[in-house]
Design a protein around this motif. Structure first.
Motif, short mmCIF file in Angstrom:
data_model
loop_
_atom_site.label_atom_id
_atom_site.label_comp_id
_atom_site.label_asym_id
_atom_site.label_seq_id
_atom_site.Cartn_x
_atom_site.Cartn_y
_atom_site.Cartn_z
N ASP A 1 0.83 -1.20 0.00
CA ASP A 1 0.00 0.00 0.00
C ASP A 1 0.86 1.26 0.00
O ASP A 1 0.56 2.24 -0.70
N TRP A 2 1.93 1.23 0.79
CA TRP A 2 2.82 2.40 0.88
C TRP A 2 3.50 2.66 -0.46
O TRP A 2 3.59 3.80 -0.91
N SER B 297 1.17 4.17 -2.95
CA SER B 297 0.89 5.59 -2.67
C SER B 297 1.96 6.50 -3.26
O SER B 297 1.74 7.69 -3.46
#
Length: 427
Positions: free
Chosen positions: A297-298, A301
């Motif tokens: 997820d990081w 992003s």
């Protein structure tokens, strides 16, 4: 014997220190000194055989810094604790059996594609964190022993119920949670636990009628009906309770009902504790996958991509969109690059000016091999990796306040360390 819900290996076995878990549970629940400090059982214990030596690469690749910055667990603004030593040990002891690597990849794929299953995994993780926090919390010494033990048993029961209900439809290794939960529920100790908690929660149902005045004050309270839960295994009619207490008093044992209840709770705990110890291993294994998803997820992003590696020890390694995640922790968005080696055993020379990115490239390659062979996401849009026998990184020239050798001697020692650490087929 309750089977181990191992989510990291195809052959289930203990990967946390079972003796520490036993000590942790027994100290707090059986009433040892509350001041006793016990570390979280995140290191030690058995681990599946791996020829990898963490000392040969983890410092130069800054693995601990990467875990601290990118492998986090947060939910609704709250950051949850992560057993970093256990996570570090899992990553730096990569398996060399392709079936084990693919076993982990299948779990990640299912969690990635099934949002409900991912939420269920996080809910189970939170429940186990609550259980462990309760055992480690100093407030446990301030609670009534009966209340505290019941609270521990309730969280254990909730965790087992989540395993059975939430993972019944899983197709990957997560299915083990459902299967082990079912086996725990089928044991006689667990049936005693369920009956005990049901009895504690539903000893009786009381129906009342309340009359309230205009000022909001209570005017009258009338008991309309009292129904006891007579089908429970632990239920005894009122006359039997009084008769048992009279017999104890007649024989000179002035035991109170509270003391008897505490003894029953303790006996049930002693029977159930092996299952509770088993559950704490699940917490460590779940965090491996949940933090890997948080890493994904990081990265997304930042506008970058990760992937699960294709394993092929016969073909040369290949990367599309490879990047070094250590750059991102410094606030720099890394520029992905493609790498393809013509031959499996070819020699590649990387050259360029100072500060041109050679060191960062090598770190990215090392991290990609480590993460990919651990069955987790590779920092690349697509990757093909060989399964290797070890990893060696000699990138940093760290200054020593009292060097034994000069610059040439130090470099020769590093080369000697390489030959001592690596095995045929290593990176």
């Amino acid at each position: 014997m309750i089977p181990l819900p191992d989510l990291l290996h195809r052959r289930p076995h203990a990967t946390v220190d079972r003796e520490l878990i036993r000590e942790l549970l027994d100290t707090h629940v059986l009433g040892a000194e509350p001041e006793t400090e016990i570390s979280l059982p995140e290191g030690g214990g058995e681990i599946e055989d791996s020829p990898w030596q963490a000392d040969a690469f983890h410092r130069d690749l800054f693995v601990e810094a990467l875990l601290e910055d990118a492998f986090r667990l947060e939910w609704r603004g709250r950051r949850y604790p992560v057993a970093r030593r256990f996570l570090l040990r899992t990553l730096t002891h990569a398996p060399t059996e392709p079936t084990v690597i693919r076993f982990r990849q299948e779990i990640l794929r299912e969690l990635e594609t099934d949002a409900d299953l991912r939420r269920s995994a996080f809910a189970l993780f939170r429940e186990l964190v609550t259980l462990l926090s309760l055992l480690k919390s100093p407030r446990s010494a301030q609670l009534d022993a009966r209340t505290f033990r019941l609270e521990v048993l309730e969280h254990g029961q909730t965790a087992v119920e989540r395993m059975v209900d939430d993972f019944a439809g899983a197709h990957s290794g997560l299915r083990r949670l459902h299967e082990v939960g079912r086996e725990i529920q089928a044991t006689e100790p667990y049936r005693l636990l369920s009956d005990l908690l049901d009895y504690d929660r539903h000893l009786a149902r009381l129906s009342v009628q309340i009359q309230i005045g205009a000022d909001g004050g209570l005017r009258e309270l009338t008991v309309q009906r009292l129904t006891e839960h007579q089908k429970n295994l632990h239920y005894q009619p009122p006359w039997k309770r009084w008769w048992d207490r009279l017999r104890l008093l007649w024989r000179g044992y002035p035991l109170s009902a509270k003391e008897v209840a505490n003894r029953v709770i303790l006996e049930v705990y002693l029977e159930v504790s092996p299952a509770l110890r088993t559950l704490l291993q699940v917490m460590g294994h779940l965090q491996v996958y949940l933090t890997a998803l948080a890493f994904r997820d990081w990265v997304q992003s930042l506008g970058l991509e990760v992937s699960l590696a294709e394993l092929d020890s016969e073909a040369p390694p290949r990367f599309e969109g490879l990047f070094n995640p250590l750059l991102a922790r410094q606030g720099i968005v890394p520029v992905p690059c493609d790498i393809e080696v013509a031959h499996r055993h070819g020699v590649v020379v990387v050259t360029g000016p100072n500060s041109g990115g050679k060191t960062r490239l090598f770190q990215g390659l090392g991290l990609a091999q480590m993460m990919g062979q651990s069955g987790l996401y590779v920092p690349a849009r697509r990757a093909r990796l060989p399964v290797v026998e070890g990893l060696f990184a000699s990138i940093l020239d760290l200054e020593d306040v009292a060097p034994i050798e000069g610059r040439l001697g130090s470099e020769l020692l590093r080369i000697r360390k390489l030959f001592e650490a690596v095995r045929p087929g290593s990176v």
